[in-house]
Design an enzyme around this catalytic site. Structure first.
Site, PDB file in Angstrom:
ATOM      1  N   CYS A  16       0.843  -1.192   0.000  1.00 20.03           N
ATOM      2  CA  CYS A  16       0.000   0.000   0.000  1.00 20.03           C
ATOM      3  C   CYS A  16       0.878   1.241   0.000  1.00 20.03           C
ATOM      4  O   CYS A  16       2.098   1.160   0.137  1.00 20.03           O
ATOM      5  CB  CYS A  16      -0.939   0.020   1.198  1.00 20.03           C
ATOM      6  N   CYS A  19       3.148   1.707   2.940  1.00 20.58           N
ATOM      7  CA  CYS A  19       4.457   1.034   2.862  1.00 20.58           C
ATOM      8  C   CYS A  19       5.479   1.967   2.210  1.00 20.58           C
ATOM      9  O   CYS A  19       6.605   2.132   2.697  1.00 20.58           O
ATOM     10  CB  CYS A  19       4.355  -0.249   2.042  1.00 20.58           C
ATOM     11  N   ASP A 425      13.010  27.399 -30.786  1.00 24.63           N
ATOM     12  CA  ASP A 425      14.156  27.724 -31.629  1.00 24.63           C
ATOM     13  C   ASP A 425      13.650  27.692 -33.064  1.00 24.63           C
ATOM     14  O   ASP A 425      12.761  26.896 -33.392  1.00 24.63           O
ATOM     15  CB  ASP A 425      15.256  26.678 -31.430  1.00 24.63           C
ATOM     16  N   ASP A 624      16.288  21.488 -30.984  1.00 26.00           N
ATOM     17  CA  ASP A 624      16.738  20.244 -31.608  1.00 26.00           C
ATOM     18  C   ASP A 624      17.564  19.381 -30.667  1.00 26.00           C
ATOM     19  O   ASP A 624      17.993  18.297 -31.028  1.00 26.00           O
ATOM     20  CB  ASP A 624      17.517  20.519 -32.899  1.00 26.00           C
ATOM     21  N   ASP A 628      20.768  23.633 -28.641  1.00 26.49           N
ATOM     22  CA  ASP A 628      19.830  24.241 -27.697  1.00 26.49           C
ATOM     23  C   ASP A 628      19.885  23.608 -26.314  1.00 26.49           C
ATOM     24  O   ASP A 628      19.038  23.916 -25.473  1.00 26.49           O
ATOM     25  CB  ASP A 628      18.401  24.125 -28.247  1.00 26.49           C
TER      26      ASP A 628
END
Length: 735
Positions: A16, A19, A425, A624, A628
């Protein structure tokens, strides 16, 4: 502070959200643990720690002390098939013995006479219930005892306590009746104890199967790996295991076969189906020198390739790691659920005790004295609460992965929905990134070839897309380039080099101003080209202007539609480019983008992103994934388009394997649907417990006669968890 290490573990024994919360708290107590995030849905723990302060073995030991098992997490170990099979075996055993328990218990009410006289029915029911609780349900009781030994409590503690209370009370009643030969009929709760365990096991079986479907993104990727490959060894084609493939090995791929590793084509021009990795159904035509991705499927033409990546270094392995990490990262919305789950079990135990005491004083002879505390223990298990967020993240990231969209985690999904600014970009993102010389303008038309030759010779050593386009145009015109000397490149602006004893400068307006070149005579014609969205590169020789080249970069077909969709969704779209203002204005105008920044060098993009973030904007940066990378890392969410290079995998939060802007829209829509599903799940989990606990405690029993039997409580608890999981699974099919 030393370097932080990451550790991904597969945790055994969790049942659960309590836990998971207990493990997180236990690990947080260790000096040197910076972060511990436990995912109950897939049974993993993601841990950041300082090796100088805490050893890896200490982490394993601590988890063991908390009552759980742990091992290094691998993609293969994340499968829930074994768990589902074990749950099925336990369920079948429980059903076999629970059915006769129910028939015997209910026969007196259904038939004219009971199947077994009441004098002996208690003994028979006791014998039939034993294997249900202590054989089929032994895992529940073993874990509850283990938690008790370590001074913890979890969902199994509640189930064990509730079913054991019903069993022990009934056993006491049987013994009491046999010893004292009481003439009156007493009620047994063996059917409640047996059905509680059976319904819990039934819920867990369905839940594990459903979670397995949600986890199948990893499984489907693992199945892409072929077991065998054909390698060329000493000139002979030999069948080998995929695991034995090494770098630079030559592999033969026949028609219809799966590609066993990453590589570069050496022979053949195949058509390859990469849909399982990119989501793009149309096969991709390849040629010699092109990259192939392990796991994709060859078409009807055989080929040979040189291996460039094997095992954990392949693109497929990187994606599997990324998905595994993503499914272990929590969404911010989960924090409230985690805090509640962490204290839920102790609170429920207190409520059950209060319920018992209250009914003892209200009416000690009422059946609610036994039923109500047991029902509270059973129905209040925080299973649904723990599954609400991670199952939705599993399904959402899995759905995205099938479409070639790889999202790093629940926090990314949630932040994508909250993002209000999207920065693109230009080159290679909004445009194709493939330039072509559209026009040559020289002072004298007879000098067009001379201008192109000098420009191409100066640019020959540059990797810039504009330089490559100029060189390509010169080659098509069969001009023989001259070797450049003393090359000085100005990133984002231009280049200066000596060609055939002349100083050649190629670049934008800023470059010409820096070199004191008067380009006034070309400004009018150049601006006309820039208004069309083209990029102008001026050429000067020995300080005198020779002319300019106009280069065009085609806008992607889908870009206009995507930008329009993003604007309609209420987000502001911004474009960054290294081009001059007029060129940027032309491209932005064609795309319908009102806000743009021109003349931005690659190293300045991250500063622009930071500026937006400082203005309290939630920013998505789309690029890309190569030049970048700093900007992607600076944004709240970095989105990399393309084939998923190493830089993209490291810098981006979302990777779009298909170089298609529609994938961005799809990623944002999947994020929106996932967050909506998480909210639905959390609402149900909270609503269910808030409503169910007072009903189970008998708050309305004295007034309206409403109560909740332990059996119904067990069924409702199992249904609650199943509802949350199946609601999450809708993400895999929802359009």
């Amino acid at each position: 502070m030393g370097k932080t290490r990451e550790l991904e573990l597969k945790i055994g024994g969790m049942h659960c959200a309590g836990c998971a919360a207990g493990i997180e708290k236990g690990l947080a107590d260790l000096n040197g643990i910076e972060r511990a995030s436990v995912n109950f849905a897939i049974g993993t723990a993601s841990i950041d720690f300082q090796p100088e302060l805490v050893e890896e073995e200490s982490i394993y030991k601590r988890i063991s002390e908390l009552g759980y098992t742990s091992e290094k997490a691998t993609a293969e170990k994340l499968s829930l098939d074994d768990e589902s099979a074990a749950n099925r075996r336990s369920l079948v055993l429980a059903i076999v013995f629970t059915i006769p328990v129910i028939l015997i218990s209910m026969s007196g009410m259904i038939l004219s006479s009971p199947l077994i006289s009441h004098k002996y029915s208690g003994i028979v029911l006791l014998i039939l219930t034993l294997p249900v609780l202590f054989k089929a349900g032994r895992g529940i009781f073993a874990d509850a005892w283990n938690q008790t030994r370590h001074y913890h409590a979890n969902m199994n503690s509640l189930i064990a306590l509730g079913s054991l209370a019903a069993f022990l009370y009934s056993t006491y009643t049987v013994i009491d009746s046999l010893i004292f030969q009481r003439p009156h009929v007493v009620h047994y709760y063996f059917e409640s104890a047996a059905m509680i365990i059976t319904l819990i096991l039934f819920g867990r079986y369905l839940e594990s199967r459903a979670r397995g479907k949600a986890c199948d993104a990893i499984g489907s990727l693992l199945r892409l790996r072929p077991d065998k490959a054909t390698a060329v060894i000493d000139g002979i084609e030999t069948s080998i295991r995929t695991a034995d493939i090494t770098g630079n090995m030559i592999i033969v791929v026949r028609p219809g076969e799966k590609i066993p590793a990453d590589g570069e084509i050496m022979e053949g021009m195949p058509s390859i189906n990469e849909s399982m990795l990119t989501g793009e159904a149309v096969p991709v035509d390849k040629k010699i020198g092109d990259r192939v991705i392990g796991g994709s499927v060859n078409g009807n033409i055989g080929f040979k390739f040189r291996v460039t990546g094997t095992g954990e270094d392949t693109f497929l392995a990187g994606i599997i790691r990324l998905i595994s990490e993503a499914q272990g990262r929590k969404a911010p919305v989960q924090r409230l659920a985690d805090r509640v789950a962490g204290v839920f079990v102790p609170v429920v135990l207190v409520i059950a005790l209060i319920t018992l005491v209250a009914w003892y004083f209200i009416d000690p002879n009422s059946p609610m004295l036994i039923k109500a505390p047991i029902a509270v223990l059973i129905i209040a298990c925080p299973c649904a609460l723990g599954l609400a967020t991670p199952t939705a993240i599993l399904a959402g990231t899995g759905r995205a992965a099938r479409r070639g969209i790889y999202i790093r985690g629940g926090d990314i999904l949630e932040n994508s929905v909250l993002a209000n600014h999207i920065i693109f970009d230009k080159t290679g993102t909004l445009t194709e990134g493939v330039f072509e010389v559209m026009q040559i303008t020289a002072m004298d038309e007879t000098k067009d070839n001379e201008l192109l030759l000098l420009a191409a010779s100066a640019e020959a050593g540059s990797n810039h897309p504009l330089a490559q386009a100029i060189v390509e145009r010169a080659k098509r015109k069969e001009l023989e380039l001259m070797p450049p000397r003393n090359v000085n490149e100005f990133p984002g602006f231009g280049i200066r080099a000596e060609v055939d004893g002349k100083t050649v400068v190629a670049g934008n307006t800023a470059t010409m101003e820096k070199e004191n070149v008067n380009i006034e005579m070309f400004v009018g014609a150049a601006e006309e080209q820039m208004s069309l969205g083209r990029t102008v590169v001026y050429i000067a020789v020995d300080g005198l202007p020779l002319g300019f080249l106009s280069l065009g970069d085609r806008v992607k077909e889908e870009a206009v539609e995507v930008v329009d969709h993003l604007k309609k969704s209420g987000r502001e779209v911004v474009m960054l480019t290294g081009d001059n203002y007029r060129t940027a204005q032309g491209v932005a105008g064609n795309l319908g983008i009102e806000k743009f920044e021109a003349g931005v060098k690659p190293d300045q993009k991250a500063l622009f992103v930071e500026t937006f973030r400082r203005a309290d904007k939630m920013v998505i940066m789309v690029g890309d994934g190569i030049n970048d990378a700093p900007a992607l890392a600076a944004a709240n969410i970095g989105v990399a388009l393309g084939s998923g290079t190493d830089v993209a995998l490291e810098a981006a939060d979302i990777i779009l394997v298909r170089d298609d802007l529609f994938s961005l829209v799809e990623a944002l829509e999947i994020s929106r649907m996932t967050l909506r599903t998480i909210k639905q799940n959390l609402f149900w989990a909270f609503f269910y417990n808030v409503l169910a606990i007072p009903l189970a405690a008998g708050l309305f029993y004295s007034i309206l006669g409403w109560g909740l039997s332990p059996v119904v409580a067990a069924g409702a608890m199992a249904f609650s968890s199943l509802f949350v999981v199946t609601n999450s699974l809708r993400l895999l099919k929802t359009k």
